[in-house]
Design a protein around this motif. Structure first.
Motif, PDB file in Angstrom:
ATOM      1  N   MET A 102       0.811  -1.181   0.000  1.00 41.18           N
ATOM      2  CA  MET A 102       0.000   0.000   0.000  1.00 41.18           C
ATOM      3  C   MET A 102       0.861   1.254   0.000  1.00 41.18           C
ATOM      4  O   MET A 102       0.680   2.148   0.798  1.00 41.18           O
ATOM      5  CB  MET A 102      -0.938   0.019   1.193  1.00 41.18           C
ATOM      6  N   THR A 103       1.810   1.315  -0.866  1.00 38.97           N
ATOM      7  CA  THR A 103       2.626   2.511  -0.956  1.00 38.97           C
ATOM      8  C   THR A 103       1.843   3.608  -1.660  1.00 38.97           C
ATOM      9  O   THR A 103       1.018   3.353  -2.522  1.00 38.97           O
ATOM     10  CB  THR A 103       3.929   2.226  -1.728  1.00 38.97           C
ATOM     11  N   GLY A 104       2.091   4.824  -1.268  1.00 40.70           N
ATOM     12  CA  GLY A 104       1.417   5.952  -1.885  1.00 40.70           C
ATOM     13  C   GLY A 104       0.077   6.280  -1.241  1.00 40.70           C
ATOM     14  O   GLY A 104      -0.608   7.179  -1.680  1.00 40.70           O
ATOM     15  N   THR A 105      -0.308   5.546  -0.198  1.00 46.21           N
ATOM     16  CA  THR A 105      -1.572   5.817   0.472  1.00 46.21           C
ATOM     17  C   THR A 105      -1.401   7.006   1.414  1.00 46.21           C
ATOM     18  O   THR A 105      -0.445   7.071   2.171  1.00 46.21           O
ATOM     19  CB  THR A 105      -2.027   4.597   1.288  1.00 46.21           C
ATOM     20  N   VAL A 106      -2.334   7.917   1.350  1.00 50.44           N
ATOM     21  CA  VAL A 106      -2.302   9.085   2.228  1.00 50.44           C
ATOM     22  C   VAL A 106      -3.117   8.759   3.468  1.00 50.44           C
ATOM     23  O   VAL A 106      -4.271   8.367   3.387  1.00 50.44           O
ATOM     24  CB  VAL A 106      -2.879  10.327   1.517  1.00 50.44           C
ATOM     25  N   HIS A 107      -2.494   8.893   4.613  1.00 50.35           N
ATOM     26  CA  HIS A 107      -3.171   8.636   5.873  1.00 50.35           C
ATOM     27  C   HIS A 107      -3.754   9.940   6.413  1.00 50.35           C
ATOM     28  O   HIS A 107      -3.071  10.958   6.431  1.00 50.35           O
ATOM     29  CB  HIS A 107      -2.205   8.029   6.894  1.00 50.35           C
ATOM     30  N   PRO A 108      -5.004   9.923   6.884  1.00 49.88           N
ATOM     31  CA  PRO A 108      -5.621  11.169   7.344  1.00 49.88           C
ATOM     32  C   PRO A 108      -5.014  11.713   8.634  1.00 49.88           C
ATOM     33  O   PRO A 108      -5.147  12.886   8.918  1.00 49.88           O
ATOM     34  CB  PRO A 108      -7.085  10.791   7.551  1.00 49.88           C
ATOM     35  N   TRP A 109      -4.358  10.873   9.431  1.00 51.46           N
ATOM     36  CA  TRP A 109      -3.816  11.324  10.710  1.00 51.46           C
ATOM     37  C   TRP A 109      -2.402  11.853  10.572  1.00 51.46           C
ATOM     38  O   TRP A 109      -1.501  11.476  11.301  1.00 51.46           O
ATOM     39  CB  TRP A 109      -3.850  10.193  11.733  1.00 51.46           C
ATOM     40  N   THR A 110      -2.194  12.732   9.635  1.00 51.22           N
ATOM     41  CA  THR A 110      -0.879  13.322   9.453  1.00 51.22           C
ATOM     42  C   THR A 110      -0.995  14.828   9.407  1.00 51.22           C
ATOM     43  O   THR A 110      -2.033  15.379   9.053  1.00 51.22           O
ATOM     44  CB  THR A 110      -0.232  12.833   8.140  1.00 51.22           C
ATOM     45  N   GLY A 111       0.055  15.488   9.775  1.00 51.94           N
ATOM     46  CA  GLY A 111       0.211  16.924   9.602  1.00 51.94           C
ATOM     47  C   GLY A 111      -0.947  17.797  10.021  1.00 51.94           C
ATOM     48  O   GLY A 111      -1.318  17.866  11.187  1.00 51.94           O
ATOM     49  N   ALA A 112      -1.516  18.471   9.043  1.00 51.96           N
ATOM     50  CA  ALA A 112      -2.547  19.470   9.305  1.00 51.96           C
ATOM     51  C   ALA A 112      -3.798  18.868   9.936  1.00 51.96           C
ATOM     52  O   ALA A 112      -4.425  19.494  10.790  1.00 51.96           O
ATOM     53  CB  ALA A 112      -2.917  20.176   8.004  1.00 51.96           C
ATOM     54  N   PHE A 113      -4.159  17.656   9.542  1.00 53.07           N
ATOM     55  CA  PHE A 113      -5.358  17.039  10.093  1.00 53.07           C
ATOM     56  C   PHE A 113      -5.190  16.759  11.582  1.00 53.07           C
ATOM     57  O   PHE A 113      -6.101  17.005  12.377  1.00 53.07           O
ATOM     58  CB  PHE A 113      -5.697  15.753   9.342  1.00 53.07           C
ATOM     59  N   ALA A 114      -4.025  16.279  11.982  1.00 48.95           N
ATOM     60  CA  ALA A 114      -3.769  16.027  13.402  1.00 48.95           C
ATOM     61  C   ALA A 114      -3.781  17.343  14.183  1.00 48.95           C
ATOM     62  O   ALA A 114      -4.317  17.408  15.293  1.00 48.95           O
ATOM     63  CB  ALA A 114      -2.433  15.309  13.582  1.00 48.95           C
ATOM     64  N   GLY A 115      -3.221  18.406  13.607  1.00 48.75           N
ATOM     65  CA  GLY A 115      -3.251  19.708  14.262  1.00 48.75           C
ATOM     66  C   GLY A 115      -4.666  20.241  14.402  1.00 48.75           C
ATOM     67  O   GLY A 115      -5.033  20.811  15.433  1.00 48.75           O
ATOM     68  N   LEU A 116      -5.471  20.046  13.371  1.00 51.38           N
ATOM     69  CA  LEU A 116      -6.865  20.473  13.430  1.00 51.38           C
ATOM     70  C   LEU A 116      -7.620  19.714  14.515  1.00 51.38           C
ATOM     71  O   LEU A 116      -8.373  20.306  15.287  1.00 51.38           O
ATOM     72  CB  LEU A 116      -7.539  20.252  12.070  1.00 51.38           C
ATOM     73  N   CYS A 117      -7.404  18.409  14.585  1.00 51.51           N
ATOM     74  CA  CYS A 117      -8.063  17.603  15.626  1.00 51.51           C
ATOM     75  C   CYS A 117      -7.637  18.061  17.022  1.00 51.51           C
ATOM     76  O   CYS A 117      -8.472  18.154  17.930  1.00 51.51           O
ATOM     77  CB  CYS A 117      -7.749  16.121  15.431  1.00 51.51           C
ATOM     78  N   ALA A 118      -6.369  18.381  17.203  1.00 53.53           N
ATOM     79  CA  ALA A 118      -5.886  18.854  18.500  1.00 53.53           C
ATOM     80  C   ALA A 118      -6.511  20.202  18.857  1.00 53.53           C
ATOM     81  O   ALA A 118      -6.922  20.425  19.995  1.00 53.53           O
ATOM     82  CB  ALA A 118      -4.360  18.954  18.487  1.00 53.53           C
ATOM     83  N   ALA A 119      -6.621  21.099  17.874  1.00 56.98           N
ATOM     84  CA  ALA A 119      -7.216  22.410  18.126  1.00 56.98           C
ATOM     85  C   ALA A 119      -8.687  22.282  18.504  1.00 56.98           C
ATOM     86  O   ALA A 119      -9.163  22.946  19.426  1.00 56.98           O
ATOM     87  CB  ALA A 119      -7.061  23.304  16.892  1.00 56.98           C
ATOM     88  N   VAL A 120      -9.419  21.425  17.808  1.00 60.14           N
ATOM     89  CA  VAL A 120     -10.833  21.219  18.118  1.00 60.14           C
ATOM     90  C   VAL A 120     -10.989  20.600  19.506  1.00 60.14           C
ATOM     91  O   VAL A 120     -11.853  21.009  20.287  1.00 60.14           O
ATOM     92  CB  VAL A 120     -11.502  20.350  17.029  1.00 60.14           C
ATOM     93  N   LEU A 121     -10.143  19.634  19.839  1.00 62.71           N
ATOM     94  CA  LEU A 121     -10.188  19.010  21.159  1.00 62.71           C
ATOM     95  C   LEU A 121      -9.955  20.050  22.261  1.00 62.71           C
ATOM     96  O   LEU A 121     -10.701  20.105  23.243  1.00 62.71           O
ATOM     97  CB  LEU A 121      -9.154  17.892  21.258  1.00 62.71           C
ATOM     98  N   LEU A 122      -8.958  20.885  22.093  1.00 61.51           N
ATOM     99  CA  LEU A 122      -8.650  21.901  23.103  1.00 61.51           C
ATOM    100  C   LEU A 122      -9.768  22.940  23.209  1.00 61.51           C
ATOM    101  O   LEU A 122     -10.113  23.381  24.315  1.00 61.51           O
ATOM    102  CB  LEU A 122      -7.318  22.574  22.790  1.00 61.51           C
ATOM    103  N   THR A 123     -10.348  23.321  22.079  1.00 65.56           N
ATOM    104  CA  THR A 123     -11.432  24.305  22.094  1.00 65.56           C
ATOM    105  C   THR A 123     -12.636  23.786  22.848  1.00 65.56           C
ATOM    106  O   THR A 123     -13.182  24.466  23.732  1.00 65.56           O
ATOM    107  CB  THR A 123     -11.829  24.673  20.653  1.00 65.56           C
TER     108      THR A 123
END
Length: 105
Positions: A1-22
């Motif tokens: 499964m090379t080339g698969t983009v995982h949603p839990w990377t970079g900006a998405f993880a930061g967005l989830c952290a910001a929403v959790l803290l808010t």
């Protein structure tokens, strides 16, 4: 499964952290506000309901516009406006008799 983009990377993880803290910050204020309004500020149950109602109405009215503006590519403008709103709501920005303390019973 090379080339698969995982949603839990970079900006998405930061967005989830910001929403959790808010939502954690808002959830921490919910049980404290009624007592603060009624005991420290001398408000009524109507004032407590009004405080929560104003918060809900403000979110209901502002989120569609902020979302549309952010999707247009003006993300920095949305963040700057939110930060300006935060600064305007700081305790130092309004008259106040001192630090808010939990009532002692």
């Amino acid at each position: 499964m090379t080339g698969t983009v995982h949603p839990w990377t970079g900006a998405f993880a930061g967005l989830c952290a910001a929403v959790l803290l808010t939502f954690t910050a808002f959830g921490a204020a919910v049980p404290v506000l009624p007592r603060l309004i009624t005991t420290e500020l001398g408000g009524s149950a109507l004032a407590v309901g009004t405080a929560f109602g104003i918060s809900a109405v403000a979110a209901l009215l502002s989120r569609p516009y902020a979302g549309r503006l952010a999707q247009r590519g003006d993300v920095r403008l949305v963040i700057a406006a939110a930060f300006a709103g935060h600064l305007a709501d700081r305790p130092a920005a309004r008259p106040h008799t001192g630090p808010v303390r939990a009532p002692r019973h």
